[in-house]
Motif scaffolding. Sequence first.
Motif, PDB file in Angstrom:
ATOM      1  N   ASP A 199      86.426  40.640 -18.922  1.00  0.00           N
ATOM      2  CA  ASP A 199      86.749  40.205 -20.290  1.00  0.00           C
ATOM      3  C   ASP A 199      87.008  41.377 -21.224  1.00  0.00           C
ATOM      4  O   ASP A 199      87.501  41.171 -22.335  1.00  0.00           O
ATOM      5  CB  ASP A 199      85.594  39.352 -20.849  1.00  0.00           C
ATOM      6  CG  ASP A 199      85.397  38.062 -20.071  1.00  0.00           C
ATOM      7  OD1 ASP A 199      86.407  37.488 -19.613  1.00  0.00           O
ATOM      8  OD2 ASP A 199      84.236  37.652 -19.897  1.00  0.00           O
ATOM      9  N   HIS A 204      94.863  45.145 -18.783  1.00  0.00           N
ATOM     10  CA  HIS A 204      94.741  43.736 -18.415  1.00  0.00           C
ATOM     11  C   HIS A 204      95.390  43.387 -17.083  1.00  0.00           C
ATOM     12  O   HIS A 204      95.054  42.356 -16.488  1.00  0.00           O
ATOM     13  CB  HIS A 204      95.305  42.852 -19.527  1.00  0.00           C
ATOM     14  CG  HIS A 204      94.420  42.788 -20.729  1.00  0.00           C
ATOM     15  ND1 HIS A 204      93.341  41.923 -20.813  1.00  0.00           N
ATOM     16  CD2 HIS A 204      94.406  43.503 -21.881  1.00  0.00           C
ATOM     17  CE1 HIS A 204      92.724  42.097 -21.964  1.00  0.00           C
ATOM     18  NE2 HIS A 204      93.340  43.046 -22.637  1.00  0.00           N
ATOM     19  N   GLU A 205      96.305  44.211 -16.606  1.00  0.00           N
ATOM     20  CA  GLU A 205      96.838  44.015 -15.264  1.00  0.00           C
ATOM     21  C   GLU A 205      96.356  45.167 -14.387  1.00  0.00           C
ATOM     22  O   GLU A 205      95.684  46.080 -14.848  1.00  0.00           O
ATOM     23  CB  GLU A 205      98.366  43.961 -15.284  1.00  0.00           C
ATOM     24  CG  GLU A 205      98.910  42.687 -15.922  1.00  0.00           C
ATOM     25  CD  GLU A 205     100.397  42.507 -15.688  1.00  0.00           C
ATOM     26  OE1 GLU A 205     101.029  43.395 -15.081  1.00  0.00           O
ATOM     27  OE2 GLU A 205     100.942  41.471 -16.110  1.00  0.00           O
ATOM     28  N   PRO A 254      92.604  43.105 -13.222  1.00  0.00           N
ATOM     29  CA  PRO A 254      92.612  44.099 -14.296  1.00  0.00           C
ATOM     30  C   PRO A 254      91.973  45.415 -13.868  1.00  0.00           C
ATOM     31  O   PRO A 254      91.203  45.468 -12.898  1.00  0.00           O
ATOM     32  CB  PRO A 254      91.769  43.424 -15.385  1.00  0.00           C
ATOM     33  CG  PRO A 254      90.796  42.582 -14.622  1.00  0.00           C
ATOM     34  CD  PRO A 254      91.549  42.088 -13.407  1.00  0.00           C
TER      35      PRO A 254
END
Length: 580
Positions: free
Chosen positions: A373, A378-379, A308
């Motif tokens: 987290d 997220h990528e 991420p």
Amino acid sequence: MTSSRKKLPGELRSARWFAPDDLRSFGHRSRVMQMGYSQAEFTDKPVIAIINTWSDINQCHTHFKQRVEDVKRGVLQAGGFPLELPAISLSESAVKPTTMLYRNMLAMETEELIRSHPIDGVVLMGGCDKTTPGLMMGATSAGVPAIYVPAGPMLRGNWKGHVLGSGSDAWKFWDERRAGNISKEEWIGIEGGIARSAGTCMTMGTAATMMGIAEAMGMTLPGASSIPAVDANHVRMCADAGRRIVDMVWEDLTPAKILTRPAFENAIVIAMAMGCSTNAIIHVISMARRAGCDIGLDDFDAFSRKVPVIANIRPNGDTYLMEDFYYAGGLPGLMSRIPDRLHLDAITVNGKTLGENIAGAEVYNDDVIRTVDNPLYHEGALAVLKGNIAPDGCVMKPSACEPRYFKHAGPALVFDDYPSMKAAVEDENLDVTADHILILRNAGPQGGPGMPEWGMLPIPKKLVKQGVRDMLRMSDARMSGTSYGACILHVAPEAYIGGPLALVKTGDIISVDIPNRTINMEVSDEELARRRAEWTPPPKRFERGYGWMFSKHIRQANDGCDFDFLETDFGAPVGEPSIY
């Protein structure tokens, strides 16, 4: 780990020039003495080249005129003999058509400066976009111990209480000026406030990306990559690098022992976590292949799926800049948050492993350097797309564009050259909507020439006045790492040599699917075959000189844009020059 055996003075490479009791070595020694040095200053000592890319027109490196003296101080303190060897400077904002045309020239110059002189080790001074990969490529091929000294980012910009980020805010406020929301006087104020000190762009552009990658690969001292250029810590780092390179010579710690496949995988992981420039792909591929490591587009896409973006730095985030990143813990802090994704046993220039270097590293601001987290995206920062318009791939930076373009189909609006595109987007009667996909072609490695940073095509003025600030754009060019938006770049093969991009016509429907990594033009194979039969190559860009050599030997974007004759698989280096 490094060998415990220390090299002996007679084994120094420079000893071949200075040690023998013969007429040729008499000439070498006497000419060094001609410069005012005594034999005690250079005999039986490592000769350290300091390859300095300072020049009067390279704004990123203005402090290098002084910093080279700090490097020399460190070399002398450690018992070495420093020699400054200037190299081509490659000012990103001044060189036309693009510094990318000359990255390989810097690599060749670096390699030959080292190979042809009595050099035992080298300090590489760079930072502005193409200087990092150019210096690293050359030093890798030369094979002597090397350490990289990054220029560091400039201070954050300021205008009327706005914190300005180089490049990113230039694009943003230029659209506001085109829309009539900023006056000429205000624009001049932005010009004077956006770049306030020596150093590279302080956004997560190509300069910051490549300096971070150099550290991730183990080629800088720990924490060196993000120290602001005018911070006193930068002065100390330069002296530390000068001291360390002398020890590296005695240890025979060469790039070949550092730049392994795990080191390049670490570089890709860190690039993704930083929200890197799309230019990182081209440069890492070229550096890896100089080191004999077969890194390619698929490696970037694979790591993008599982790493991420956790560095909240413009143009990915809206608030922070590299100065904030450094004071939040810098690259050691970022790496401490993703140790499970790194090869911690990779050796680095200080003789320690990456894991040892980041042990105890901390993060001091959880919003600047996020946790896995709570990522910014997220990528990873980049995505590699393939399809009938880009069979060898193209790249995109989803973390810096509007999510509504992750899946999109729209009609193409095609431009064959930059001047016609530039004129058209200022035409308020242009037949264009926000659903169109703007295409600029013939701007790749050969077509540009040199693959200029033209890929962030301007939003047409008609749409800017309607409030549109992003749309899909596609090119075989690159874009600045400070750029943002839904830009699809590095289309390979390029249009200039007959890649499928050359066959697209205005009105063709282009479909983009980032989650599934596809990009296609909805045109039948039969129609594409008919168009190919009618296609004629553009005129030659060069008839002589460096440009002619460039056009004969440049590789495509997916292969890193190195010269074919410089890659490792072309053949091993010839070796040392003969000493008569």
